[in-house]
Design an enzyme around this catalytic site. Structure first.
Site, PDB file in Angstrom:
ATOM      1  N   CYS A   1       0.960  -1.102   0.050  1.00 17.16           N
ATOM      2  CA  CYS A   1       0.129  -0.160  -0.022  1.00 17.16           C
ATOM      3  C   CYS A   1       0.893   1.162   0.051  1.00 17.16           C
ATOM      4  O   CYS A   1       1.770   1.533   0.927  1.00 17.16           O
ATOM      5  CB  CYS A   1      -0.861  -0.001   1.154  1.00 17.16           C
ATOM      6  SG  CYS A   1      -1.742   1.575   1.515  1.00 17.16           S
TER       7      CYS A   1
ATOM      8  N   VAL B   1     -14.810  -8.216 -12.343  1.00 17.46           N
ATOM      9  CA  VAL B   1     -15.258  -8.644 -13.633  1.00 17.46           C
ATOM     10  C   VAL B   1     -14.669 -10.179 -13.592  1.00 17.46           C
ATOM     11  O   VAL B   1     -13.567 -10.488 -13.664  1.00 17.46           O
ATOM     12  CB  VAL B   1     -14.436  -7.874 -14.617  1.00 17.46           C
ATOM     13  CG1 VAL B   1     -14.703  -8.277 -15.868  1.00 17.46           C
ATOM     14  CG2 VAL B   1     -14.524  -6.310 -14.173  1.00 17.46           C
ATOM     15  N   ARG B   2     -15.645 -10.921 -13.549  1.00 15.67           N
ATOM     16  CA  ARG B   2     -15.450 -12.530 -13.652  1.00 15.67           C
ATOM     17  C   ARG B   2     -16.755 -13.308 -13.669  1.00 15.67           C
ATOM     18  O   ARG B   2     -17.641 -12.744 -13.469  1.00 15.67           O
ATOM     19  CB  ARG B   2     -14.715 -12.851 -12.266  1.00 15.67           C
ATOM     20  CG  ARG B   2     -15.753 -12.729 -11.012  1.00 15.67           C
ATOM     21  CD  ARG B   2     -14.861 -12.924  -9.677  1.00 15.67           C
ATOM     22  NE  ARG B   2     -13.975 -12.205  -9.165  1.00 15.67           N
ATOM     23  CZ  ARG B   2     -13.535 -12.117  -8.073  1.00 15.67           C
ATOM     24  NH1 ARG B   2     -13.800 -12.838  -7.209  1.00 15.67           N
ATOM     25  NH2 ARG B   2     -12.446 -11.024  -7.849  1.00 15.67           N
ATOM     26  N   ASN B   3     -16.457 -14.295 -14.521  1.00 12.60           N
ATOM     27  CA  ASN B   3     -17.840 -15.168 -14.376  1.00 12.60           C
ATOM     28  C   ASN B   3     -18.903 -14.617 -15.359  1.00 12.60           C
ATOM     29  O   ASN B   3     -19.780 -14.827 -14.968  1.00 12.60           O
ATOM     30  CB  ASN B   3     -18.159 -15.827 -13.205  1.00 12.60           C
ATOM     31  CG  ASN B   3     -17.191 -16.688 -12.543  1.00 12.60           C
ATOM     32  OD1 ASN B   3     -16.320 -17.406 -13.215  1.00 12.60           O
ATOM     33  ND2 ASN B   3     -17.208 -16.480 -11.271  1.00 12.60           N
TER      34      ASN B   3
ATOM     35  N   ARG C   1     -19.813 -11.452 -15.289  1.00  9.98           N
ATOM     36  CA  ARG C   1     -20.607 -10.485 -14.588  1.00  9.98           C
ATOM     37  C   ARG C   1     -19.804  -9.542 -14.282  1.00  9.98           C
ATOM     38  O   ARG C   1     -18.364  -9.688 -14.110  1.00  9.98           O
ATOM     39  CB  ARG C   1     -21.419 -10.990 -13.663  1.00  9.98           C
ATOM     40  CG  ARG C   1     -20.585 -11.743 -12.454  1.00  9.98           C
ATOM     41  CD  ARG C   1     -21.693 -12.098 -11.348  1.00  9.98           C
ATOM     42  NE  ARG C   1     -20.863 -12.566 -10.262  1.00  9.98           N
ATOM     43  CZ  ARG C   1     -20.804 -13.895  -9.894  1.00  9.98           C
ATOM     44  NH1 ARG C   1     -20.965 -14.775 -10.784  1.00  9.98           N
ATOM     45  NH2 ARG C   1     -19.944 -14.393  -8.688  1.00  9.98           N
TER      46      ARG C   1
END
Length: 285
Positions: free
Chosen positions: A124, A267-269, A271
């Site tokens: 970070c 952002v995966r599968n 959707r």
């Protein structure tokens, strides 16, 4: 084999270690390739009234490589300089642990506003700053409209395109990536690092050397979650769309919405979630 882990192979960005792997009660000795994490100190050098002045700005834990781009991207994304034309030169020391950025005398760096502790972790880049006011750099210009709306199909394709070009991730499994894409889905530039903020600084620094006008018509894709600092750096560069595989933080959403950025996460599968800036995404008819 001894109980200690020994580095036995060194290559760009990664290092091989002899380890003992246990699987189904079977023990085996093999070489595991891990991402390198080493400190880099960024210094500003100026000649003021005939006197050469050298000031340390930050120490960041990063994966070696593209270090001059990292230094330039850091100065840009922190709002310390306005463009690559502000600098006279960038030099990496022979041992690769210090980058010196040479600035003209008239380019004044407000180090008090930055207010960093002298150490920044790879996980970070904000942790070392002393207050929330210190991390809110000046956003110099409003985000521009894209030349064309982005289709959901394009968004679905971006994480796989990013992953396919992560050279060091394939060998180490331990690096973050930031990729800049055109609105037609073409990869413009990709950078990797153990620190997600470093990967983005390297990307910004690289394109600032090349053609920073492309930022305003591009999509930023990051491999993990979205922190406040990633949104801030993208805004300073003028990138209107940020797409992430992971989740954004609440502060990241607040900042993106305030400056009318399009922020997309998970952002995966097939959707994804649009947190703000829906107008840049094309709806299916």
């Amino acid at each position: 084999m001894s109980g200690s882990i020994k580095p036995i192979v060194i290559q760009a960005g990664s290092r091989g270690y002899e380890v003992c792997r246990v699987e189904d009660d079977e023990w085996a000795t093999l070489t595991d390739s891990l991402a390198i994490e080493e400190p880099l100190e960024i210094r500003i050098v100026q000649t003021i009234d005939g006197t050469k002045c050298e000031s340390p700005i930050s120490v960041t834990m990063r994966t070696p490589g593209d270090d001059t781009e990292l230094a330039l991207g850091f100065l840009l994304s922190e709002g310390l300089i306005r463009s690559a034309s502000d600098i006279e030169g960038v030099r990496l020391c022979s041992k690769g642990s210090i980058v010196r950025v040479y600035l003209p005398a008239h380019c004044r760096i407000d180090t008090e506003r930055l207010r960093r502790h002298f150490y920044t972790s790879s996980s970070c880049g904000v942790c070392g700053k002393t207050s929330i006011d210190a991390v809110t750099v000046h956003i110099q210009q409003p985000l521009e409209a894209l030349p064309q709306a982005i289709s959901p199909e394009l968004i679905h394709s971006l994480p796989d395109k990013l992953r396919a070009t992560q050279r060091l991730f394939d060998s180490t499994g331990g690096l973050h990536a930031s990729g800049l894409f055109s609105t037609s889905g073409e990869l413009i530039c990709l950078r990797e690092d153990v620190g997600r903020h470093n990967a983005l600084d390297k990307l910004i620094g690289s394109q600032s050397y090349a053609d920073d006008s492309r930022f305003s018509e591009s999509i930023l894709v990051v491999s993990g979650r979205v922190s406040f600092e990633l949104v801030q750096k993208a805004l300073v560069a003028g990138i209107p769309v940020l797409v992430a595989v992971g989740a954004p933080s609440s502060l990241a959403i607040d900042l993106a919405e305030r400056h009318q950025m399009t922020l997309i996460g998970f952002v995966r599968n097939q959707r994804f979630n649009i947190y703000c800036g829906q107008d840049r995404i094309r709806r299916r008819r």
